[in-house]
Design an enzyme around this catalytic site. Structure first.
Site, PDB file in Angstrom:
ATOM      1  N   HIS A  97       0.810  -1.233   0.000  1.00  0.00           N
ATOM      2  CA  HIS A  97       0.000   0.000   0.000  1.00  0.00           C
ATOM      3  C   HIS A  97       0.838   1.276   0.000  1.00  0.00           C
ATOM      4  O   HIS A  97       0.297   2.363  -0.122  1.00  0.00           O
ATOM      5  CB  HIS A  97      -0.941  -0.001   1.205  1.00  0.00           C
ATOM      6  CG  HIS A  97      -2.035  -1.017   1.068  1.00  0.00           C
ATOM      7  ND1 HIS A  97      -3.299  -0.692   0.657  1.00  0.00           N
ATOM      8  CD2 HIS A  97      -2.024  -2.359   1.230  1.00  0.00           C
ATOM      9  CE1 HIS A  97      -4.040  -1.795   0.594  1.00  0.00           C
ATOM     10  NE2 HIS A  97      -3.293  -2.818   0.951  1.00  0.00           N
TER      11      HIS A  97
ATOM     12  N   ASP B  48       3.299   9.713  -1.108  1.00  0.00           N
ATOM     13  CA  ASP B  48       2.147   8.930  -0.647  1.00  0.00           C
ATOM     14  C   ASP B  48       1.921   7.786  -1.628  1.00  0.00           C
ATOM     15  O   ASP B  48       1.879   8.019  -2.847  1.00  0.00           O
ATOM     16  CB  ASP B  48       0.907   9.844  -0.621  1.00  0.00           C
ATOM     17  CG  ASP B  48      -0.098   9.453   0.455  1.00  0.00           C
ATOM     18  OD1 ASP B  48      -0.093   8.282   0.864  1.00  0.00           O
ATOM     19  OD2 ASP B  48      -0.880  10.327   0.872  1.00  0.00           O
TER      20      ASP B  48
HETATM   21  P1  ADQ Z   1      -2.879   6.043   4.805  1.00  0.00           P
HETATM   22  O1  ADQ Z   1      -1.493   6.551   4.933  1.00  0.00           O
HETATM   23  O2  ADQ Z   1      -3.629   5.773   6.056  1.00  0.00           O
HETATM   24  O3  ADQ Z   1      -2.961   4.765   3.878  1.00  0.00           O
HETATM   25  P2  ADQ Z   1      -4.791   7.571   2.991  1.00  0.00           P
HETATM   26  O4  ADQ Z   1      -4.797   6.842   1.714  1.00  0.00           O
HETATM   27  O5  ADQ Z   1      -4.717   9.051   2.842  1.00  0.00           O
HETATM   28  O6  ADQ Z   1      -3.606   7.244   3.962  1.00  0.00           O
HETATM   29  O7  ADQ Z   1      -6.098   7.210   3.776  1.00  0.00           O
HETATM   30  C1  ADQ Z   1      -6.447   7.851   4.957  1.00  0.00           C
HETATM   31  C2  ADQ Z   1      -7.891   7.528   5.310  1.00  0.00           C
HETATM   32  O8  ADQ Z   1      -8.159   8.087   6.576  1.00  0.00           O
HETATM   33  C3  ADQ Z   1      -8.878   8.107   4.318  1.00  0.00           C
HETATM   34  O9  ADQ Z   1      -9.908   7.178   4.090  1.00  0.00           O
HETATM   35  C4  ADQ Z   1      -9.407   9.353   5.031  1.00  0.00           C
HETATM   36  O10 ADQ Z   1     -10.755   9.642   4.773  1.00  0.00           O
HETATM   37  C5  ADQ Z   1      -9.267   8.962   6.477  1.00  0.00           C
HETATM   38  N1  ADQ Z   1      -9.032  10.168   7.291  1.00  0.00           N
HETATM   39  C6  ADQ Z   1      -8.022  11.054   7.190  1.00  0.00           C
HETATM   40  N2  ADQ Z   1      -8.162  12.031   8.095  1.00  0.00           N
HETATM   41  C7  ADQ Z   1      -9.280  11.774   8.774  1.00  0.00           C
HETATM   42  C8  ADQ Z   1      -9.965  12.400   9.867  1.00  0.00           C
HETATM   43  N3  ADQ Z   1      -9.489  13.496  10.462  1.00  0.00           N
HETATM   44  N4  ADQ Z   1     -11.070  11.820  10.310  1.00  0.00           N
HETATM   45  C9  ADQ Z   1     -11.547  10.691   9.751  1.00  0.00           C
HETATM   46  N5  ADQ Z   1     -10.972  10.053   8.739  1.00  0.00           N
HETATM   47  C10 ADQ Z   1      -9.845  10.578   8.262  1.00  0.00           C
HETATM   48  C11 ADQ Z   1      -2.020   3.888   3.219  1.00  0.00           C
HETATM   49  C12 ADQ Z   1      -1.061   4.574   2.243  1.00  0.00           C
HETATM   50  C13 ADQ Z   1      -1.842   5.380   1.218  1.00  0.00           C
HETATM   51  C14 ADQ Z   1      -2.840   4.468   0.495  1.00  0.00           C
HETATM   52  C15 ADQ Z   1      -3.673   3.689   1.495  1.00  0.00           C
HETATM   53  C16 ADQ Z   1      -4.533   2.637   0.796  1.00  0.00           C
HETATM   54  O11 ADQ Z   1      -0.153   5.417   2.948  1.00  0.00           O
HETATM   55  O12 ADQ Z   1      -0.969   5.978   0.271  1.00  0.00           O
HETATM   56  O13 ADQ Z   1      -3.703   5.262  -0.305  1.00  0.00           O
HETATM   57  O14 ADQ Z   1      -2.859   3.008   2.436  1.00  0.00           O
HETATM   58  O15 ADQ Z   1      -3.772   1.797   0.001  1.00  0.00           O
END
Ligand code: ADQ
Length: 492
Positions: free
Chosen positions: A180, A393
Site C-alpha cells: 500500500h 504517498d
Molecule cells: P494512509 O497513509 O492511512 O494509507 P490515505 O490513503 O490518505 O492514507 O487514507 C487515509 C484515510 O483516513 C482516508 O480514508 C481518510 O478519509 C481517512 N481520514 C483522514 N483524516 C481523517 C480524519 N481526520 N477523520 C476521519 N478520517 C480521516 C495507506 C497509504 C496510502 C494508500 C492507502 C490505501 O499510505 O498511500 O492510499 O494506504 O492503500
C-alpha cells in the site's frame, strides 16, 4: 501462461494485514467496537463483503504484558463476525514484540525508507528479529485456518516475509501480496541491511502488486540488482514477470479505489448538506481550503501550512477572504518523530495565526481528531479547495473521496505530484509540495477558478474515480494471471 481461472474461483479468501478493521474485545461474545480509521480498512472491507465474507487475520489491538497471555489467546482464538459477515481472527502480540515489530521495524525503518526518507530511517537488529518473529506468528495463525484450495491475500509492509514463510511451511495455494505504500528506487532500498530477505519473502508470492508503475519498476529493478532476478518486461496490461531462484512471480499494478457509491450517497443526504452549510457559516462564510490526514510527516501538513502562510504574505489583501480547515487523525503517537511532528505543527499554526490573524479571522483552523464519515463528507462539501499535498504517498484516498463526494461538480482539488493517485487524476491541479511559491500561486488560482472550469475538471475526475472503485481494485488484484512456474515450495 495463466494457469488460474478467476471466473471459477470459489476458494475461500484469507486476508492478512497488520491490523484488523476492529479491535477484538477481550472477552468472546462482547460487541465489536467502532471500526478503525485507515485507508486500507476502508478499501478492503467492501471488497471482502462482496465476495460473501472470507477471513481477515490481523493484530487484535491488544499489546499483552506477559507471554502466557499471548499463548492463551493464541490457543483459544475464536473468530468474531463483522457486520458484513467477515470472520475476524486476531493475532495476539506481546507488548515488547509489538513495540519492536510495529513501532520499530515497520514504522521507524520500512515506512520512512520506502517513502524515500533515509535520514530518519533507523536500522535496529532487535527490531528486525521481532519483525521476523511476528511474521512467523501470522504465518502460524494463517496455516491453522488454511484449507487446500484456499487463497491468501497479504497486505502491506508489515508482512513482507509472510509469503515465503507460508511456502516454507508447505502452503502450495495461491498467494497475492499488495503493497500500500511506495516501493523506493533500488538505490534507497539497498540501504536496508535485510534487503535480500525482504525480496525473497515477497517473491515467494504468485503475484506482488503495487499502486502505480514506478513502484513496480523499482521493485523489478531491486530484484534484478540485488538478487540477480530476470524480468520479461511489462505487457500491455502492465504486468511483468520476474524469474528468480524459486520460480517466477507476476509483478503488477492495480491502483486502489474507494467505495464511490457510499460517498455519493452520503453527499446527497439532507442532513449532510445542511451540515456543510453550517460549517461554511461557522468558518465565516468565506471559501474554505480543507485538508484531512493521518498525522504523518509524509503527508506534508507542515509544508501545507507554510504554503498558506506564503499565500497570505504575498497577497495581503487575501487576509479575511478565505480560511483553512485541517483535521488530523492521531497516529503512531508512541514514535518519537510523530510526537515531535505534532509539537512542530502546533507551533507553526500558533505562529502563523498569531502573525497573520486579525479580529474575527485566522488563516488556519486546526483540529486533532477523527471525523465520522458523514462529518468528513460534510467537510468535503463545505470546501472550495481540497489540499492533498503529501511529500510522498503510496496512493492517497482523501483525493478520490473528495471527488466522489462532490456530486455538485464544484470544488478544486490541489494535489501533490508525489501522491500515487496523481497519476490517475489528470484534471487535478498538480503541485510540488516542496515549492512553497508554486503552492501559494496554486492556492491563489484555485480560489479564483471560474465555475465552468471547476465543473469541467471535477467531471473529468469524477469519471476517473468512478471507473476504479474499491471493488474494481479487488477484482483486478484477485484475477491477475500468474505464471505456471509460480513459487510453490521453497527451502527454509
Ligand atoms: P494512509 O497513509 O492511512 O494509507 P490515505 O490513503 O490518505 O492514507 O487514507 C487515509 C484515510 O483516513 C482516508 O480514508 C481518510 O478519509 C481517512 N481520514 C483522514 N483524516 C481523517 C480524519 N481526520 N477523520 C476521519 N478520517 C480521516 C495507506 C497509504 C496510502 C494508500 C492507502 C490505501 O499510505 O498511500 O492510499 O494506504 O492503500
Amino acid at each position: 501462461m495463466p494457469d488460474h481461472d478467476p471466473a471459477s474461483d470459489r476458494s475461500s479468501l484469507i486476508v492478512l494485514s497488520n491490523r484488523l478493521p476492529y479491535n477484538i474485545p477481550r472477552e468472546p461474545g462482547s460487541p465489536l467496537p467502532k471500526r478503525n480509521v485507515g485507508g486500507l480498512v476502508n478499501a478492503l472491507e467492501p471488497a471482502l463483503v462482496e465476495r460473501g465474507g472470507g477471513t481477515w487475520i490481523g493484530w487484535d489491538g491488544l499489546a499483552l504484558r506477559n507471554r502466557e497471555a499471548v499463548e492463551r489467546r493464541l490457543s483459544r482464538s475464536l473468530p468474531f463476525l463483522s457486520d458484513g459477515g467477515v470472520r475476524l481472527v486476531g493475532v495476539p502480540l506481546h507488548e515488547r514484540e509489538h513495540q519492536r515489530y510495529y513501532y520499530g521495524l515497520s514504522n521507524r525503518t520500512l515506512w520512512p525508507l520506502y517513502h524515500g526518507l533515509v535520514d530518519v530511517t533507523r536500522f535496529v537488529p532487535e527490531h528486525w528479529q521481532a519483525y521476523r518473529d511476528v511474521n512467523r506468528r501470522f504465518a502460524d495463525v494463517a496455516l491453522a485456518r488454511l484449507r487446500p484450495g484456499d487463497r491468501v491475500w497479504a497486505h502491506d509492509y508489515h508482512l513482507q516475509l509472510l509469503p515465503r514463510l507460508l511456502r516454507e511451511r508447505g502452503f502450495a495455494g495461491r498467494i497475492d501480496f499488495f503493497l500500500h505504500i511506495p516501493f523506493p528506487p533500488p538505490e534507497i532500498f539497498a540501504a536496508l541491511p535485510w534487503r535480500e530477505e525482504i525480496l525473497r519473502g515477497l517473491l515467494a508470492a504468485d503475484a506482488v502488486v503495487f499502486h502505480v508503475e514506478p513502484y513496480r519498476d523499482n521493485f523489478v529493478r531491486a530484484a534484478g540488482e540485488i538478487l540477480g532476478a530476470r524480468a520479461l518486461g511489462p505487457d500491455a496490461d502492465g504486468r511483468d514477470v520476474v524469474e528468480h531462484d524459486d520460480g517466477a512471480t507476476t509483478v503488477a499494478v492495480a491502483p486502489i479505489g474507494i467505495d464511490v457509491d457510499d460517498f455519493e450517497r452520503i453527499s446527497r443526504l439532507e442532513s449532510v448538506r445542511s451540515e456543510a452549510w453550517r460549517l461554511r457559516l461557522r468558518y465565516g462564510g468565506v471559501p474554505i481550503l480543507f485538508g484531512a490526514d493521518r498525522l504523518d510527516y509524509t503527508k506534508g501538513i507542515r509544508e501545507r501550512f507554510l504554503a498558506v502562510e506564503r499565500y497570505v504574505a504575498q497577497n495581503p489583501h487575501a487576509a479575511g477572504t478565505f480560511t483553512t480547515v485541517q483535521v488530523v487523525v492521531p497516529s503512531r503517537s508512541q514514535v518519537q518523530e510523530y510526537r515531535f511532528l505534532k509539537q512542530e505543527i502546533d507551533r507553526e499554526v500558533g505562529r502563523i495565526n498569531g502573525e497573520y490573524g486579525r479580529e474575527g479571522w485566522v488563516p488556519i483552523h486546526y483540529m486533532f481528531r477523527a471525523l465520522d464519515r458523514e462529518d468528513l463528507v460534510a467537510h468535503y462539501l463545505a470546501a472550495s479547495v481540497a489540499l492533498v499535498t503529501p511529500l510522498r504517498d503510496g496512493m492517497n484516498l482523501v483525493a478520490p473521496e473528495f471527488v466522489a463526494s462532490r456530486t455538485d461538480e464544484r470544488g478544486v482539488l490541489l494535489l501533490s505530484e508525489f501522491a500515487g493517485v496523481a497519476r490517475r487524476l489528470d484534471d487535478a491541479v498538480k503541485v510540488n509540495p516542496f515549492d512553497l511559491d508554486g503552492c501559494a500561486r496554486a492556492i491563489r488560482d484555485a480560489l479564483a477558478m471560474p465555475e465552468p472550469e471547476q465543473e469541467a475538471r471535477m467531471r473529468g475526475m469524477r469519471w476517473q474515480v468512478g471507473a476504479n472503485t474499491a471493488r474494481d481494485w479487488a477484482r483486478r488484484c484477485l484475477s491477475l494471471a500468474v505464471p505456471r512456474s509460480a513459487p510453490r515450495a521453497v527451502r527454509g
